[in-house]
Design a protein around this motif. Structure first.
Motif, PDB file in Angstrom:
ATOM      1  N   HIS A  52       0.858  -1.186   0.000  1.00  0.00           N
ATOM      2  CA  HIS A  52       0.000   0.000   0.000  1.00  0.00           C
ATOM      3  C   HIS A  52       0.893   1.233   0.000  1.00  0.00           C
ATOM      4  O   HIS A  52       1.688   1.430   0.916  1.00  0.00           O
ATOM      5  CB  HIS A  52      -0.915  -0.009   1.230  1.00  0.00           C
ATOM      6  CG  HIS A  52      -1.895  -1.147   1.202  1.00  0.00           C
ATOM      7  ND1 HIS A  52      -3.226  -0.988   0.899  1.00  0.00           N
ATOM      8  CD2 HIS A  52      -1.720  -2.478   1.407  1.00  0.00           C
ATOM      9  CE1 HIS A  52      -3.834  -2.165   0.941  1.00  0.00           C
ATOM     10  NE2 HIS A  52      -2.936  -3.089   1.237  1.00  0.00           N
ATOM     11  N   THR A  76      -4.166   6.481  -1.032  1.00  0.00           N
ATOM     12  CA  THR A  76      -3.394   5.241  -0.930  1.00  0.00           C
ATOM     13  C   THR A  76      -3.840   4.258  -2.021  1.00  0.00           C
ATOM     14  O   THR A  76      -5.037   4.014  -2.197  1.00  0.00           O
ATOM     15  CB  THR A  76      -3.582   4.606   0.458  1.00  0.00           C
ATOM     16  OG1 THR A  76      -3.207   5.598   1.430  1.00  0.00           O
ATOM     17  CG2 THR A  76      -2.707   3.383   0.630  1.00  0.00           C
ATOM     18  N   ALA A 130      -2.875   0.279  -3.907  1.00  0.00           N
ATOM     19  CA  ALA A 130      -2.220  -0.993  -3.589  1.00  0.00           C
ATOM     20  C   ALA A 130      -1.712  -1.640  -4.874  1.00  0.00           C
ATOM     21  O   ALA A 130      -2.350  -1.537  -5.921  1.00  0.00           O
ATOM     22  CB  ALA A 130      -3.209  -1.929  -2.900  1.00  0.00           C
ATOM     23  N   THR A 175      -8.286  -0.121  -1.495  1.00  0.00           N
ATOM     24  CA  THR A 175      -8.681   1.205  -1.011  1.00  0.00           C
ATOM     25  C   THR A 175      -9.710   1.845  -1.925  1.00  0.00           C
ATOM     26  O   THR A 175     -10.185   2.948  -1.661  1.00  0.00           O
ATOM     27  CB  THR A 175      -7.455   2.131  -0.951  1.00  0.00           C
ATOM     28  OG1 THR A 175      -6.933   2.250  -2.289  1.00  0.00           O
ATOM     29  CG2 THR A 175      -6.379   1.575  -0.039  1.00  0.00           C
TER      30      THR A 175
END
Ligand SMILES: [Zn+2]
Ligand SMILES: [Zn+2]
Length: 904
Positions: free
Chosen positions: A220, A233, A235, A288
């Motif tokens: 992340h 954020t 990933a 996210t």
């Protein structure tokens, strides 16, 4: 016809059967006599060709790789094709089985590169031309191995029509097809994310990539929002690709990010400004809900990039080192770069967290290197328009799959078909027929079947041919017609296209089968075959797929040396249930070997009894057929009918079983026993006509068996057939048995059936009561008047088979004191024991035996109830125990019956 003299006729088969000697002798004879080569008259007229076309039967071999050597998989698939083609040839068809090999682009290039590496050389040192010369030299030297091995297996291939996917004719077909598709707008060049092998340095098709479940990490990473203290954020499992990010995408309806869309982020490590965009592709529930967009290194991101007009940034070189677009990381290998990127992000406090994550990683099918989704310029075939008629072909059953479940698999793939990336960055293969004009500012692309001399646009003479070659399957998908001379309208093409049957492994149903159907529709206007038989996968005794890497694949040549090619062929077919996998264990080749010996010994016996008699000259009217003759002739007719029916529906193991059971259990076990008294020297004196009939019928049925068995065991059957009186020059081309209606004799079969059951029952009782084999016994039968009549009429036959000295047969017969009993078709059969058996001693023996068996039964039962054993033992061990239990239970029942017999 050649002057070659057949191997000398062996007057008696009075030597043990030696497959190695026999198998080495016949193949050259068949070849010299041209049996495998269907001939078309020179200068045949169109009408003649049309007539020949009606009787044609053709199979195109799945061309093995030139790098290949015979595997058990080949043995199975080639034997099945040979069974069919030998059968059709005997049926009188114009039968063609066309052989050849595939140049196998990437596989062969790798083999030769490895060989060069061992000599301390490389292909780059040799240059393109030198390297390709080297590959051809390799092919001349080693590329024929598999063909030689196919000969050893007995494959009746027409070697005069042998083809290679890179021979001149096939090159022409390949180029022609490329140009036609290009002109039709079905071949295009485009930037595309392909599966890239950084070691082989080439694009791979989806089918050339093996996916492995791997334990990986999900990283992340925080991307700062420009002009703010906040972050978004994202990933990723491949953090090094972030260097090529051009955006972050969120779902359009994701409230969390609604205000962010349109804002700018600062890509860490690169200090590049990238937008936040909204795209339907993003799943708000995953991670996210925000994803990085890297169009040059991910197929889905590539699509997003195209929708939003974002330029891809390629941050990797073809060898998977980081490119000069990767900033400070340029020159690092991808995995070193990954480590460095993570360290730097951690230092900056931008690595939010790392999760353990299972992911599927693609590996190169040829060298096992981790593949990289990579943006490159490639050639493609548009598949949807080609797929439509091929889908229709299966739907309308113009192409049928055996077993039928494969139709579904085919349909699914065809309706979800993707464009086919056909360019490969290799040197060994068909060069792409495309030239680029080098004149400044021109940029013309020329596509032609022949190298153009000048640019058609500017007249410039400086043209550069595309460096790439075509995917190997781009030549194999044309195999059924390119091998017959297409694009020329050759006589072969007119007669032998379309083929009649394709036999191949299910693993190449998309690579090859589907594409051949598409090519057939597109270029011939007709599918290349009506039937596709997808053969079984060969597994070892433990159920594992046979493979070189596991080392569990025996060398078929060694097996043939030990057991004979016929034994190997017969066994593989015999053991393969339709639609199921073949569980192969070398020892099982004994089935085929013992069967070959059985046939040989039967032939020796018949040959001995024939003496000087030539049964082929005896007319039906000269025979005086008995019940046993009528019975065996009728049973043979049925066996021939069944075998043919099974072959027609590709139930190969049922066909092999039908011949096996008839030959062994009816002809050898019964008929050859039953005729003993008739054709003995004594019998020949008392009843010469009967003896002659027995000899003729025994020969006739044996010859019939040889015909039915020939497709499975070509060598043995030829040798035996030639050693017995026969008409014609080879069993290879002698006609397939077509039973006459008059041969079927239901009454004879019913009568013999009754007698055989009776004999079996008496034999059983003898065994259960432990009587010595030579001991003659009396038998009492209670049967109704009709049955009594039928049995009495033939009791002479029964006596010797069951060692019965006297028969009492009547509707009034009663149990003769202490006696073992059985029931056959409603009749009661008794074997009187008084005087035959020491009743007390026998009772004690039975009691002891019962104790022992019951003990064993109990322990087997306990084992099978033990959960621990069931969980830990191998599947086949458990299965063995189960079978043992069934057998023990049967034994207990038998002992009980015997014990009851002694009680009366
Ligand atoms: Zn590779
Ligand atoms: Zn030009």
């Amino acid at each position: 016809m050649s002057e070659n003299v057949a191997p000398e006729r062996v007057s008696a088969l009075d030597r043990p059967y030696d497959p190695a000697e026999v198998e080495a002798r016949w193949y050259p004879v068949w070849l010299e006599r041209g049996y495998f080569t269907p001939r078309l008259p020179p200068d045949a007229t169109a009408d003649q060709l049309a007539a020949l076309r009606k009787s044609h039967y053709s199979i195109f071999i799945p061309p093995p790789n030139v790098t290949g050597s015979l595997t058990m998989g080949h043995v199975l698939v080639q034997t099945l094709q040979d069974v069919v083609i030998r059968w059709r040839r005997k049926e009188g068809d114009l039968a063609l089985w066309l052989p050849g090999t595939d140049h196998a682009g990437i596989a062969t290039q790798n083999v030769v590169e490895r060989m060069l590496a061992e000599q301390g050389r490389s292909r780059h040192e040799l240059g393109r031309e030198g390297f390709v010369r080297e590959v051809w030299a390799w092919k001349e030297k080693y590329g024929d191995l598999i063909n030689q091995q196919e000969r050893r297996l007995g494959c009746s291939l027409d070697w005069t029509r042998e083809r290679f996917t890179m021979d001149e004719g096939l090159n022409r077909a390949v180029t022609e097809v490329f140009v036609r598709l290009y002109r039709k707008g079905l071949v295009y060049r485009g930037h595309y994310i392909v599966n890239w092998c950084p070691r082989c340095l080439t694009a791979l098709s989806d089918e050339e990539v093996n996916h492995e479940e791997t334990d990986g990490q999900l990283y992340h990473i925080k991307y700062p929002i420009k002009g703010s203290e906040k972050f978004v954020t994202v990933a990723t499992t491949r953090p090094e690709t972030m260097l090529g990010d051009v955006a972050v995408a969120v779902a359009p309806k994701d409230r969390r990010y609604a205000k962010l869309v349109g804002k700018t982020l600062v890509l860490p490590l690169m200090r590049r400004e990238i937008p936040v965009i909204a795209d339907e592709y993003v799943d708000p529930k995953f991670g996210t809900g925000a994803v990085k967009v890297t169009p040059a290194h991910d197929p889905n991101d590539f699509a997003i990039g195209q929708r939003h007009g974002l330029e891809p940034i390629v941050v990797m070189n073809p060898d998977a080192t980081m490119s000069d677009k990767a900033g400070d990381f340029a020159g690092l290998d991808r995995f070193a770069a990954r480590k460095r990127v993570l360290e730097r992000l951690a230092d900056l406090g931008l690595l939010a967290r790392t999760d353990q994550h299972k992911l599927s990683v693609g590996h190169c099918d040829r060298c096992d290197t981790v593949i990289e989704p990579y943006l490159s310029l490639q050639w493609f075939v548009k598949m949807k328009p080609l797929a439509e008629p091929a889908i229709e072909a299966a739907r309308k059953k113009r192409v049928k799959f055996f077993p039928t479940r494969w139709t579904k698999v085919y349909m699914h793939w065809m309706t979800h078909i993707r464009d086919w990336c056909i360019s490969r960055q290799l040197w060994w293969g068909h060069r792409i027929p495309v030239w680029y004009c080098q004149a400044p500012g021109c940029g013309e692309i020329l596509v032609d079947t022949r190298a153009p001399e000048r640019c058609t646009k500017c007249g410039g003479a400086e043209l550069r041919q595309d460096e790439d070659v075509l995917d190997t399957w781009f030549s194999s998908w044309l195999w059924p017609f390119s091998t017959l001379g297409w694009p020329d309208e050759t006589p072969d093409l007119r007669v032998f296209y379309p083929g009649s049957l394709l036999v191949t492994g299910p693993d190449i149903i998309f690579f090859w089968v589907a594409r051949m159907i598409m090519a057939g529709d597109e270029f011939m206007g007709e599918e290349p075959f009506p039937h596709v038989y997808l053969n079984s996968i060969v597994r070892d005794a433990q159920g594992r797929k046979m493979s070189k890497s596991l080392g569990n694949s025996p060398d078929p040549i060694e097996i043939m040396n030990r057991y004979g090619a016929d034994a190997l062929r017969f066994t593989t077919v015999f053991l393969t249930p339709t639609g199921q996998d073949l569980i192969f264990d070398e020892k099982r080749c004994e089935t085929g070997k013992f069967f070959a010996n059985k046939i040989w010994n039967a032939a020796r016996l018949v040959s001995m009894r024939l003496g000087d008699l030539d049964p082929t000259t005896v007319k039906d009217a000269q025979l005086s057929l008995t019940l046993t003759d009528r019975w065996i002739l009728s049973r043979f007719a049925r066996c021939a009918q069944d075998t043919t029916r099974f072959l027609k529906t590709y139930r190969f193991n049922d066909a092999a079983n039908a011949v096996y059971r008839f030959a062994w259990h009816e002809y050898c076990d019964w008929y050859l026993e039953l005729v003993k008294p008739r054709w003995s020297e004594e019998g020949a004196v008392t009843d010469p006509a009967g003896a002659r009939t027995a000899r003729v019928v025994a020969h006739r049925v044996l010859e019939g068996i040889l015909h039915l068995l020939h497709p499975f065991m070509p060598f043995l059957t030829e040798e035996v057939w030639q050693s017995l009186p026969h008409q014609g020059e080879s069993i290879t081309v002698a006609p397939w048995p077509k039973p006459k209606r008059a041969s079927f004799d239901a009454a004879a079969e019913a009568d013999m059936g009754l007698l055989m059951e009776l004999v079996a029952a008496v034999r059983n009782l003898r065994a259960e009561m432990n009587l010595p084999p030579a001991k003659m016994v009396p038998v009492v039968v209670r049967a109704d008047a009709r049955q009594s009549e039928r049995i009495r009429a033939h009791r002479d036959l029964l006596g010797p088979l069951a060692r019965v000295e006297s028969w009492t047969i009547s509707p009034e017969a009663t149990r003769p004191g202490v006696a073992a009993s059985a029931v056959v078709q409603g009749m009661e059969v008794w074997l009187p024991l008084t005087g035959l058996v020491d009743l007390d001693a026998e009772r004690m023996r039975l009691a002891r035996e019962a104790d022992r068996v019951l003990g064993e039964l109990e322990s087997t039962r306990r084992k099978l109830m033990n959960q621990d054993f069931l969980a830990k033992a191998k599947k086949e061990v458990v299965e063995r125990e189960r079978q043992k239990l069934v057998q023990l239970e049967e034994t207990v029942a038998k002992l009980k019956r015997a014990e009851e017999a002694l009680r009366a």
